[in-house]
Design an enzyme around this catalytic site. Structure first.
Site, PDB file in Angstrom:
ATOM      1  N   TYR A   1     -15.691   5.435   6.065  1.00 27.22           N
ATOM      2  CA  TYR A   1     -16.605   6.521   6.424  1.00 27.22           C
ATOM      3  C   TYR A   1     -17.179   6.346   7.833  1.00 27.22           C
ATOM      4  O   TYR A   1     -17.727   7.285   8.400  1.00 27.22           O
ATOM      5  CB  TYR A   1     -17.763   6.621   5.419  1.00 27.22           C
ATOM      6  CG  TYR A   1     -17.361   7.146   4.053  1.00 27.22           C
ATOM      7  CD1 TYR A   1     -16.049   7.521   3.776  1.00 27.22           C
ATOM      8  CD2 TYR A   1     -18.285   7.272   3.038  1.00 27.22           C
ATOM      9  CE1 TYR A   1     -15.677   7.989   2.526  1.00 27.22           C
ATOM     10  CE2 TYR A   1     -17.920   7.749   1.781  1.00 27.22           C
ATOM     11  CZ  TYR A   1     -16.608   8.098   1.531  1.00 27.22           C
ATOM     12  OH  TYR A   1     -16.242   8.565   0.291  1.00 27.22           O
TER      13      TYR A   1
ATOM     14  N   LYS B   1      -8.205  -2.950  -3.283  1.00 30.56           N
ATOM     15  CA  LYS B   1      -6.814  -2.489  -3.342  1.00 30.56           C
ATOM     16  C   LYS B   1      -6.009  -3.507  -2.521  1.00 30.56           C
ATOM     17  O   LYS B   1      -5.306  -3.163  -1.559  1.00 30.56           O
ATOM     18  CB  LYS B   1      -6.729  -1.056  -2.774  1.00 30.56           C
ATOM     19  CG  LYS B   1      -5.401  -0.361  -2.984  1.00 30.56           C
ATOM     20  CD  LYS B   1      -5.120   0.008  -4.430  1.00 30.56           C
ATOM     21  CE  LYS B   1      -3.720   0.601  -4.542  1.00 30.56           C
ATOM     22  NZ  LYS B   1      -3.253   0.712  -5.937  1.00 30.56           N
TER      23      LYS B   1
ATOM     24  N   ASP C   1      -7.395   1.522  -8.783  1.00 35.10           N
ATOM     25  CA  ASP C   1      -6.770   2.475  -9.716  1.00 35.10           C
ATOM     26  C   ASP C   1      -6.945   1.982 -11.158  1.00 35.10           C
ATOM     27  O   ASP C   1      -7.278   2.755 -12.061  1.00 35.10           O
ATOM     28  CB  ASP C   1      -5.288   2.726  -9.366  1.00 35.10           C
ATOM     29  CG  ASP C   1      -4.560   1.476  -8.910  1.00 35.10           C
ATOM     30  OD1 ASP C   1      -5.201   0.413  -8.768  1.00 35.10           O
ATOM     31  OD2 ASP C   1      -3.337   1.552  -8.697  1.00 35.10           O
TER      32      ASP C   1
ATOM     33  N   ASP D   1     -19.295   8.245  -9.227  1.00 34.98           N
ATOM     34  CA  ASP D   1     -19.321   9.607  -9.781  1.00 34.98           C
ATOM     35  C   ASP D   1     -18.627   9.638 -11.135  1.00 34.98           C
ATOM     36  O   ASP D   1     -19.055  10.324 -12.058  1.00 34.98           O
ATOM     37  CB  ASP D   1     -18.632  10.602  -8.829  1.00 34.98           C
ATOM     38  CG  ASP D   1     -19.632  11.240  -7.865  1.00 34.98           C
ATOM     39  OD1 ASP D   1     -20.677  10.619  -7.614  1.00 34.98           O
ATOM     40  OD2 ASP D   1     -19.373  12.356  -7.370  1.00 34.98           O
TER      41      ASP D   1
END
Ligand code: NAD
Length: 358
Positions: A141, A192, A224, A252
């Site tokens: 970000y 990851k 994942d 979320d």
């Protein structure tokens, strides 16, 4: 000592839910002698409309000069077409970066009264009490270079940069270990590392630091798999620590396990008690101005503010108990009412919580 609180309503449902929070604070003052003063600032779209800047200098000054900040949410369709660099959401990123709020705590707790509001079966989620710790001021970000450029063939190319300094990983992982020690002694680090070198470094840092915390059992999961496990068997987790992007998505997902995104608070901390507190959800423009937004995530954010920044844990407990009490009485806002249940508006739910404060 009088606490100095900055209220940033923001956009969409922001003014409605921050007004709920302010009424709650006033009630704590009247009934329990809580001493505080508030300032008001603009952030996001409201600040663009008034100052042409989503994080104006005045807001920056007020944010630096207070003990804690409570935010509603920013953004909305009105500002979706303006230049990305000055959009409402960028103002929030700048505020977090300016104050060095690198640690985002996102608890996902299923309150017993709401076990049927979750999209998962009640036995999978009842008793869920999970803390997701998200790195907040680094990663993709913030990484440079970023942008969208036009290539020679006239087609466009979009790019962002995922970068973490070792020190940035160390300071968030340290909070992960410390939080795990205060809870069950289990820490799940999400990365990851099989594909992204940055998170290979992340995993290496976690492993190196683990020897300083022999009481903590560490588990690594690829993001994942973590997403799948959160839906398959969420109660296997206690504390999760992860990057900015992965934490954004997983928290979320965890929100939905608890029934509604309208229930979840968050804290963004600088490592020295100063913090920004806000609901996990956004500005919900689809329901703004209708008095139907659930104020509980914001009210629980006030509880986190009192606990983590303002050293008033006894007041935080009163708020938590009042929320439990209204939910146990069967009171609901529309987002957490199950079929056929009647629901209260934002103002009425806030009144009920204030009345339940003891
Ligand atoms: P959102 O969280 O605003 O809304 C998603 C859905 O949840 C909507 O149906 C909404 O009505 C519902 N919802 C959200 N909060 C609720 C509440 N308190 N009570 C009842 N229902 C609630 O996410 P979105 O629609 O993706 O984003 C809307 C805007 O918010 C966008 O501009 C986005 O950039 C912004 N946003 C801001 C923040 C922030 O300020 N921290 C976070 C996320 C999104």
């Amino acid at each position: 000592m009088t606490d100095k609180i900055l209220l940033l309503s923001g956009d969409g449902i922001g003014p409605e839910i921050v007004s709920s929070a302010e009424r709650l604070l006033n009630s704590l003052a009247t009934n329990f002698g809580y001493e505080f003063e508030v300032n008001y600032g603009l952030l996001g779209g409201a600040a663009i409309d008034q100052f042409g800047d989503s994080f104006p200098e005045e807001t920056c000054r007020l944010a630096e000069d207070c003990d804690a900040i409570l935010l509603g949410a920013v953004g909305g369709p009105k500002w979706d077409k303006i230049e990305r660099a000055i959009r409402p959401e960028r103002g929030l990123l700048r505020l977090r970066a300016q104050l060095g709020l690198f640690c985002n705590l996102r608890p996902a707790v299923l309150l017993p009264a709401l076990k049927n509001a979750s999209s998962l079966k009640a036995d999978l989620v009842s008793g869920l009490d999970l803390m997701i710790i998200r790195e907040l001021t680094g990663g993709i970000y913030f990484g440079q270079p970023r942008g969208i450029e036009v290539k020679e063939n006239g087609k466009r190319r979009g790019f962002n940069t995922l970068v973490y300094e070792e020190e940035e990983i160390e300071r968030i992982v340290k909070l992960g270990f410390e939080t795990a020690m205060k809870r069950s002694g289990r820490l799940c680090s999400v990365d990851k590392a099989n594909v992204l070198e940055v998170t290979e470094l992340w995993r290496d840092v976690v492993d190196k630091m683990a020897s300083d915390y022999p009481q903590v059992t560490v588990e690594h999961l690829y993001v994942d798999n973590a997403a799948m496990q959160l839906v398959r068997a969420p109660k296997q987790f206690d504390v999760m620590v992860t990057t900015n992007l992965f934490g954004d998505i997983l928290s979320d997902l965890a929100a939905m396990l608890t029934g509604s995104i309208g229930m979840l608070p968050s804290a963004s901390l600088d490592g020295n008690n100063k913090g920004l507190f806000e609901p996990v959800h956004g500005s919900a423009p689809d329901i703004a101005g209708k008095n139907i937004a659930n104020p509980i995530a914001t009210i629980m954010s006030v509880s986190m503010m009192l606990k983590y920044s303002l050293n008033k844990p006894e007041l935080a407990l009163k708020i938590d108990a009042a929320v439990d009490s209204v939910l146990n009485q069967g009171l609901r806002t529309a987002d957490i009412a199950s079929g056929g249940e009647s629901s209260l508006g934002t103002i009425e739910m806030t009144d009920a919580i204030i009345d339940a404060l003891v």
